[in-house]
Design an enzyme around this catalytic site. Structure first.
Site, mmCIF file in Angstrom:
data_model
loop_
_atom_site.group_PDB
_atom_site.id
_atom_site.type_symbol
_atom_site.label_atom_id
_atom_site.label_comp_id
_atom_site.label_asym_id
_atom_site.label_seq_id
_atom_site.Cartn_x
_atom_site.Cartn_y
_atom_site.Cartn_z
ATOM 1 N N SER A 118 0.799 -1.221 0.000
ATOM 2 C CA SER A 118 0.000 0.000 0.000
ATOM 3 C C SER A 118 0.835 1.276 0.000
ATOM 4 C CB SER A 118 -0.948 0.001 1.194
ATOM 5 O OG SER A 118 -0.200 -0.023 2.391
ATOM 6 N N HIS A 145 -5.627 -4.123 -1.293
ATOM 7 C CA HIS A 145 -5.401 -3.048 -2.263
ATOM 8 C C HIS A 145 -5.398 -3.579 -3.693
ATOM 9 C CE1 HIS A 145 -4.665 0.421 0.386
ATOM 10 N NE2 HIS A 145 -4.185 -0.471 1.231
ATOM 11 N N LYS A 164 -12.422 -0.937 0.946
ATOM 12 C CA LYS A 164 -11.691 -0.088 0.001
ATOM 13 C C LYS A 164 -12.437 -0.053 -1.339
ATOM 14 C CE LYS A 164 -7.392 -1.262 2.392
ATOM 15 N NZ LYS A 164 -7.517 -0.290 3.478
#
Lengths: 415, 419, 81
Positions: free
Chosen positions: A190, A218, A249
């Site tokens: 990340s 991610h 996310k």
């Protein structure tokens, strides 16, 4: 209670130390939904300012997408707001099972178990499947929640240098006699936006009889041709034993996470993972939203394609303007500034130009590697990116770093 | 990857052991929202409607209260669904700060910090506040999340017997030389429904200069005269240094939790607590619901009073029918059956009668203390409780345990943890 | 003996030093100096055990005993007989 002056002083001086080091974290209050354009109160008490958000994990722009909002509205009506229960008492609805099935299909695994967050998934998984006879070998840059999970597990722990396959192989040899070996990595890291070499890791794991664990927080939803994740990008779908990922996310951004993988491992988590057994089920309203997100993504790659185009535009624009970037092709695009104070000043100047992006420095990133981390979203339109690019160039000129090399920037600002 | 046949067998064997140890957890699928009565698919493929739920943590009946649903709907429109960020990057909305302020006001504390769950709150609080020169005095029956939080912390862990103040004092006496000492307890112990002696703990804490932390997950919203929690019940508001609690039970039941406490403590947590720094902000739609719940319960204690009346009715009913209860002081009302298999059979029969309640046995509760744990809600109407009571009595008769003493039940169903 | 010192030093440098410019001597405090954390000590111990075919009991593998290359070599030699 004995909150004495002594104790108060201990904590006050700790906070002062944090301030003096310049690493005190200040929150900015957002008065709108999460989107490309947001309204922010910062500093606290000041008038609202409309800015372009360049630092959310809202990769696919689904956090307040009308279809997701609509699904959440409908979910509220049919399956409600909260469950007030852990999963195995009275906290499992049909929609929870539906979501587990959809994630399994999307990731190409055997089974899936939901957790209140990916932090909890990572905190619980290792203890549930490993014993003291086993070993966990992790990349040195894995996410903090994995570290906490490792700390809670009884197995031995060792590390390999970031993405260093030769070092990983040494470690697999060193621990050859352990009963079970698990190699642990993030899919996309990340802070740098680089990807783990999953094809090579799968080969090594096969050679040394180890399991492979990948945190895809991610990547799920947008990495790989159809957005399944890093394992799709490297052509190793079906070969990852344990995937953890988040719905917090790209996949709507509300909350919740999961462990997806081999059927037996998922079942072990259902029986033994402590955050699963002792924390609430995911709220129905959240589940309803994620179910729709997965429907959207399974039907069309339009959003991840747009994200890819946006990312190319952004990387190209910054590179041509003369910024030093970290190599990579993910929507995490770190603009390197090296000096901690410069990263803070740069962020402040950007904010004045209407751009919201945060500076990161030690200890979040290694010493001397301070940066502005930008994150691109399919929620951005070209006009957002053009405006953000102009602001970056203007601020870059102000601090006179455009076209300068790493050495030149360091010579100017120090490390 | 090398998930070969050998590894598969390794795990299949372990799962088999779990089954043989009667520890295998099976989930029942609920086909409706959470209410006093629910639609359930159990066993697989069989749908039953209008089952009375008597085992949720929906103490105040807020999980799907129409006003909470409306508030969640409104926030969806104005503040969206998810934040896709941790708090300190771009995950803090005005409503998050509003909720923190409301919680501080309600609990009577300096400040509050939100977490994704109370589990995460407990996971992250100890390590951020205490180091190897400190000590944690922890009740033997504290929740798993407190245990995991203390495992992640370098401070010395000292266990004291459940709610045993003499033992706590003994331990405080023996273990004096630490920079910071912290006593931590659940406010209400979730398996027995008993309340921690928070007043006595505060007294000892003063004597031995220790901090006090209470997990009020099974108390916030309904324990004490206006529902603020065990510190209100025990008249020690303002004397507890740290309270952790959840929005996942009485306060709407969706998700999220918080730590409320002294200003400096909350300031430190915001800078250092790992689950706060590394996990998502609570989603706006959930925050919107909790804000409404808080507004409702700060405005009126009507629901808490209804819960009290329901609990009293339920306890009286069960006692008059001749069941043995624990010495509970809360809406958690365990019906003691002692024998593990009996607790499972009893639960099954109740389900056939349209009542959903779970049997607990070793290792979740001590050996020979198997039970059905019932949890009362303000969502229950008289008719729900009457119907549930009928079912309990019918089932109690079937197994011949009504009016029987502990010894008599054990004679009929000898203590065993086998199913 | 000197050879073992260099083997251990090389391993520690290769394994734990992020910055190549950093200088490490036989006496540099490893654990109290923050170069090796108590987590990583486990793998260091395992490396020594494998390399020298010894077994170091957990109660001997203290942070103090692992705090410099010299100390580590002394510890290994105790078990080499």
């Amino acid at each position: 209670m004995a909150y004495s002056d002594k104790i108060r002083n201990i904590y006050t001086s700790t906070i002062d130390e944090i301030r003096e080091k310049g690493i005190f974290k200040q929150e900015r209050y957002i008065h709108s939904s999460q989107a490309a354009d947001i309204e922010v109160e910062f500093p606290t008490g000041s008038a609202l300012k409309k800015v372009i958000n360049m630092c959310a994990n809202n990769y696919l722009g689904l956090s307040s997408h009308p279809d997701v909002i609509k699904a959440a509205h409908e979910g509220l009506d049919t399956r409600g707001y909260g469950m007030s229960s852990v999963r195995f008492i009275c906290g499992t609805q049909d929609i929870h099972k539906e979501l587990e099935r959809k994630v399994t299909e999307f990731l190409g695994t055997e089974d899936t178990i939901l957790f209140p967050s990916c932090m909890d998934a990572n905190a619980g998984v290792f203890e549930a499947i490993l014993t003291k006879d086993d070993v966990m070998i992790s990349d040195r840059l894995v996410h903090a929640s994995i570290i906490d999970g490792i700390r809670l597990a009884p197995a031995m722990h060792d590390t390999f240098k970031h993405s260093d396959m030769a070092h990983l192989e040494e470690k697999l040899q060193l621990h050859a006699d352990k009963r079970l070996k698990v190699v642990i990595t993030d899919g996309v890291f990340s802070m740098d936006g680089d990807t783990a070499k999953l094809d090579e890791m799968v080969a090594l794991c096969e050679k040394y009889d180890a399991m492979l664990f990948v945190d895809e927080s991610h990547s799920s939803g947008f990495i790989g041709k159809t957005g399944r994740g890093t394992h799709e990008k490297y052509g190793v779908m079906g070969k990852i034993d344990i995937i953890t990922t988040t719905f917090g996310k790209a996949l709507g951004g509300a909350s919740g996470g999961c462990v997806s993988g081999r059927k037996e491992l998922v079942e072990m988590c259902r029986q033994k993972a402590r955050p699963y057994l002792f924390s609430n089920t995911i709220a129905p309203v959240v589940v309803s939203g994620v179910n729709t997100v997965l429907d959207i993504l399974s039907k069309s790659t339009e959003r991840r394609d747009k994200l890819e185009k946006n990312t190319e535009f952004w990387r190209k624009g910054l590179t041509e303007a003369g910024f030093v970037l970290k190599d990579g092709d993910t929507p995490i695009v770190p603009v390197m500034l090296f000096n901690a104070k410069l990263s803070q000043d740069f962020s402040k100047a950007l904010y004045e130009e209407g751009i919201y992006a945060i500076g990161f420095f030690f200890p979040v990133v290694p010493q001397g590697q301070a940066r502005i981390r930008t994150q691109i979203s399919a929620g951005h339109e070209i006009h957002h990116l053009e405006k953000a690019l102009e602001a970056f160039i203007k601020v870059g000129k102000k601090f006179d770093i455009l076209g300068k090399t790493k050495q030149e920037i360091i010579a100017k600002y120090g490390q | 990857m090398a998930f070969d046949r050998e590894m598969k067998k390794f795990y299949t064997d372990q799962l088999e052991q779990i089954r043989e140890g009667n520890l295998y957890k099976q989930e029942r699928k609920i086909l409706s929202a959470q209410y006093a009565d629910i639609d359930v698919e159990h066993p697989k493929g069989v749908r039953s409607e209008g089952i009375i739920n008597i085992c949720s943590n929906n103490y105040l009946g807020m999980s799907n209260h129409p006003e909470v649903i409306i508030a969640a709907r409104d926030i969806l429109t104005t503040r969206g669904y998810g934040m896709s960020s941790v708090r300190f990057i771009c995950g803090t909305q005005d409503i998050h700060v509003e909720l923190e302020n409301k919680m501080s006001l309600y609990l009577g504390m300096d400040d509050t910090i939100l977490y994704s769950s109370a589990f995460d709150a407990n996971l992250g609080v100890f390590e951020a506040l205490l180091d190897e020169d400190c000590a944690i005095f922890t009740d033997a029956l504290n929740h798993a999340s407190i245990i995991d939080g203390t495992r992640l912390c370098k401070a010395k862990k000292i266990r004291y017997a459940n709610n045993d103040m003499d033992d706590l004092q003994l331990k405080l006496e023996e273990e004096r030389d630490y920079r910071i000492k912290l006593i931590v307890t659940d406010g209400v112990f979730s398996m027995d429904g008993t309340v921690a002696k928070v007043d006595k703990i505060c007294e000892l804490a003063k004597m031995y200069k220790a901090l006090v932390m209470v997990d009020d997950s099974h108390a916030t919203g309904f324990m004490g005269k206006t529902g603020r929690g065990t510190h209100e019940l025990m008249n020690v508001m303002g004397e507890v240094d740290i309270i952790s609690t959840t929005f996942g039970k009485a306060l709407g039941g969706a998700s999220g939790g918080c730590i409320s406490g002294r200003q400096e403590i909350i300031d430190i947590l915001r800078q250092r607590s790992r689950p706060y720094l590394f996990s998502n902000s609570i989603s706006p739609v959930v925050v919107g619901g909790v804000l409404k719940v808080m507004e409702m319960i700060m405005h009126s204690s009507e629901r808490k009073e209804k819960l009290d009346r329901n609990t009293q009715f339920w306890k009286n009913g069960l006692q008059e029918a001749g069941f043995i209860l624990t010495s509970t002081q809360s809406p958690i009302v365990p019906v003691m059956l002692f024998n593990a298999k009996l607790s499972q059979d009893f639960s099954k029969t109740l389900y056939e009668e349209g009542v959903y309640a779970i049997g607990f046995f070793y290792p979740v509760v001590p050996k020979g203390k198997a039970r059905i744990r019932t949890q009362i809600s303000a969502a229950h109407e008289k008719h729900h409780l009457e119907k549930a009571l009928d079912a309990f009595i019918k089932t109690g008769k079937k197994y011949g345990i009504l009016g029987k003493s502990r010894e008599e039940i054990i004679e009929m169903y000898p203590i065993s943890d086998k199913l | 003996m000197d050879e073992m010192k260099d083997v251990v030093l090389k391993y520690v440098i290769n394994e734990y030093l992020e910055d190549e410019d950093e200088v490490l001597t036989y006496e540099t405090p490893l654990i109290s100096g923050g170069i090796v954390d108590s987590f990583s000590m486990v793998s260091l111990k395992r490396f020594l055990e494998n390399k020298y075919k010894i077994s170091i009991p957990d109660d001997k593998a203290t942070p103090e005993a692992f705090d410099s290359v010299t100390k580590i070599v002394k510890l290994v030699n105790e078990f080499l007989k």
